[in-house]
Design an enzyme around this catalytic site. Structure first.
Site, mmCIF file in Angstrom:
data_model
loop_
_atom_site.group_PDB
_atom_site.id
_atom_site.type_symbol
_atom_site.label_atom_id
_atom_site.label_comp_id
_atom_site.label_asym_id
_atom_site.label_seq_id
_atom_site.Cartn_x
_atom_site.Cartn_y
_atom_site.Cartn_z
ATOM 1 C CD GLU A 264 -36.187 -22.205 40.402
ATOM 2 O OE1 GLU A 264 -35.045 -22.701 40.555
ATOM 3 O OE2 GLU A 264 -36.543 -21.135 40.928
ATOM 4 C CE LYS B 252 -21.012 -18.588 36.005
ATOM 5 N NZ LYS B 252 -20.601 -17.296 36.450
ATOM 6 N NE ARG C 189 -26.329 -9.179 37.728
ATOM 7 C CZ ARG C 189 -25.834 -9.941 38.708
ATOM 8 N NH1 ARG C 189 -26.237 -11.195 38.822
ATOM 9 N NH2 ARG C 189 -24.954 -9.472 39.553
HETATM 10 O O1 F6P Z 1 -31.402 -16.850 41.217
HETATM 11 C C1 F6P Z 1 -30.345 -16.096 40.732
HETATM 12 C C2 F6P Z 1 -29.546 -16.763 39.655
HETATM 13 O O2 F6P Z 1 -28.369 -17.225 40.199
HETATM 14 C C3 F6P Z 1 -29.301 -15.798 38.517
HETATM 15 O O3 F6P Z 1 -28.293 -14.919 38.778
HETATM 16 C C4 F6P Z 1 -29.037 -16.741 37.396
HETATM 17 O O4 F6P Z 1 -29.106 -16.080 36.176
HETATM 18 C C5 F6P Z 1 -30.135 -17.746 37.638
HETATM 19 O O5 F6P Z 1 -30.205 -17.848 39.045
HETATM 20 C C6 F6P Z 1 -29.941 -19.085 37.005
HETATM 21 O O6 F6P Z 1 -28.791 -19.744 37.460
HETATM 22 P P1 F6P Z 1 -28.160 -20.921 36.618
HETATM 23 O O7 F6P Z 1 -27.770 -20.388 35.301
HETATM 24 O O8 F6P Z 1 -26.981 -21.393 37.411
HETATM 25 O O9 F6P Z 1 -29.203 -21.989 36.486
#
Ligand code: F6P
Length: 545
Positions: free
Chosen positions: A215, A209, A269
């Protein structure tokens, strides 16, 4: 009631006193007694939505309990709160955001006629872009000389768990493309996935997002390096990206024509309904994905329109709240008796605990009650041979949910009969238990010691809900996931918390950034003020030769 007005607490109210009294009576009467008292209990507390049966009768649900929560709903103007969700009010007040993922399931907005017009346009645009990219990739795949056999979906948390669930649940059993989900920063996961892939038969989709998640970016970097090592020039330009921050994806190195955007008002989520599910859609087909959305939209209709006294998300959240706050329940278990739903628990665990694991009310005051229980579980029948001992004879009260599918999509009918037999027997055993007299009678010819007889006593009266799905289809899965989403919303309203932020994940991420350089330049000594002595001691052990 406007957004920031504080809501009075159910705990401190006269309704809380009624629920406390009910809990006292429930502790002494038990569920079996409820069946004896009411021959209509099963009918009274079983509900159908489309092809799915929800049977709450083996829980502590009662007319009194439902009435308490209906009264509370009246007091806090619950229906207005529900309207605020669908209408796109900024109910995520700590981040000043709307929560409109339901709009993605019905972007024509027939169900949700009150949503903000701008959001309706955004939903339609993001859907159109999703379909366009889907078509673009499908036609590229058709042109390739070597067929694509692997998709690496790089994403974590909400940017992965839902997609993995729908991929596993809805793919044809003989699907020729495997989707590998890479989320963890642990290189063991990626190395294992890359060992199954070749550069000419692999497609990479990065999903984030924010497009800032450490990661995800590190995994994409390492996959790009792997492509380069195998002779592919500028590999990032061949990767696809799904994000609510397309500019960030482009800055990272992806081509604009390979990015798919979804709106900011889709929480991680809650994003399975968006282009986040691109990799799964490529395998299951867009038609199935559309049916998944339609199934979820049917649950939206149910939640939005049906009376609270028979409203599935409302009733189940009332039970969750009652158990957690009045019967001292600390955890809830979910057991899917269908291997295709093996990722359901991980998905629901994030949905519920990241949404409702909060200690602040909407106005910032400390909560005066318990919020999310621990959500855990697994797949039947495996779990029967591991954790079920605790479920049957442990000291904690653990309400559990059994999800069964009536018709399988394979022809090993003996397997399915056995699976269903177990899925029916476990809740029955949890309810019935086995007292000393029954042990004596059943083992009359075995000459058991007193000790062994006592060890065979089961208290019974342990609550469970059974959800029976006619067939695992995109429609039924969509409705099931939306049921859990709205249930999570209702619990958040009862506890007066904001279910849509996740500030609790931030502090650890910030500290990880501070720790990382210490691992490479050996400056642990200098950081004595920044970290506790235990962390420093482990750190020193890690960096010592
Ligand atoms: O670590 C929590 C979080 O923000 C989740 O709520 C989210 O789904 C995930 O990390 C991944 O975030 P992104 O979609 O921004 O990579």
């Amino acid at each position: 009631m406007t957004e920031m007005q504080s809501q009075h607490s159910i705990i401190a109210s006269p309704i809380g006193s009624r629920l406390t009294a009910l809990a006292e009576s429930d502790k002494s009467r038990g569920i079996k007694q409820k069946f004896s008292d009411d021959s209509e209990r099963v009918n009274r507390f079983s509900f159908d939505h489309r092809d799915v049966l929800y049977d709450f009768s083996k829980t502590h649900i009662s007319a009194e309990l439902v009435q308490c929560y209906l009264d509370f709903a009246e007091e806090i103007n619950f229906t207005q709160r529900r309207l605020s969700l669908f209408a796109g009010e900024r109910i995520n007040n700590s981040e000043n955001r709307s929560v409109l993922h339901a709009l993605l399931r019905d972007e024509t907005n027939q169900a949700i006629e009150m949503a903000a017009p701008k959001a309706i346009v955004e939903a339609a645009q993001s859907k159109a872009q999703f379909i366009a990219r889907y078509d673009q990739i499908q036609s590229e795949l058709a042109k390739r000389s070597t067929p694509v056999e692997n998709i690496i979906h790089v994403g974590i948390g909400g940017s992965s768990l839902g997609t993995q669930l729908i991929f596993e649940a809805l793919k044809d059993l003989g699907a020729t493309i495997s989707v590998h989900f890479v989320g963890n920063i642990d290189g063991h996961q990626l190395v294992d996935v890359l060992a199954k892939c070749q550069v000419d038969n692999t497609l990479v989709i990065g999903v984030s997002k924010t497009f800032t998640t450490a990661e995800t970016l590190q995994n994409l970097n390492s996959i790009a390096a792997w492509f380069s090592r195998h002779g592919v020039e500028n590999p990032l330009t061949n990767f696809y990206g799904v994000t609510a921050a397309p500019q960030k994806a482009v800055e990272y190195g992806l081509c604009e024509v390979n990015t798919v955007a979804f709106p900011e008002w889709v929480g991680g989520r809650y994003s399975v309904w968006s282009s986040v599910s691109l990799s799964a859609a490529l395998v299951i087909g867009m038609h199935k994905f559309e049916e998944l959305l339609a199934g979820a939209a049917s649950m939206d209709q149910h939640f939005y329109r049906s009376d609270l006294s028979e409203n599935l998300p409302f009733l189940s959240a009332a039970l969750d709240h009652y158990y957690t706050n009045f019967l001292n329940v600390k955890s809830r278990a979910i057991f899917a008796y269908d291997f295709r739903l093996r990722s359901l628990v991980d998905y629901l665990q994030q949905l519920e605990t990241e949404s409702n694991g909060k200690d602040r009310q909407r106005d910032g005051a400390a909560v005066d009650q318990q919020t999310s229980p621990v959500v855990w579980g697994g797949v039947g029948t495996d779990v029967q041979h591991s954790v079920f001992q605790m479920l049957h004879q442990g000291t904690a009260l653990i309400p559990s949910e059994f999800i069964l599918v009536k018709k399988p999509d394979h022809d090993l009918l003996m397997h399915h009969k056995e699976l269903l037999a177990n899925g029916l027997a476990q809740p029955a055993a949890l309810l019935a238990g086995q007292n000393y007299a029954e042990v004596e009678q059943r083992h009359a010819h075995e000459n058991l010691s007193e000790l062994t007889k006592k060890a065979k006593i089961f208290s019974g009266d342990r609550p469970s809900t059974t959800i029976l799905i006619e067939r695992l289809s995109p429609l039924s899965l969509g409705a099931l996931l939306a049921f859990y989403e709205h249930r999570t919303f209702c619990f958040g309203v009862f506890a007066n918390i904001n279910s849509y932020d996740q500030m609790g994940v931030e502090l650890g991420k910030r500290l990880a950034k501070q720790v990382k350089p210490l691992l490479s330049d050996g400056q642990a000594q200098k950081s004595a003020d920044e970290f506790d002595s235990s962390t420093l001691s482990v750190l020193r052990r890690i960096i010592s030769d």
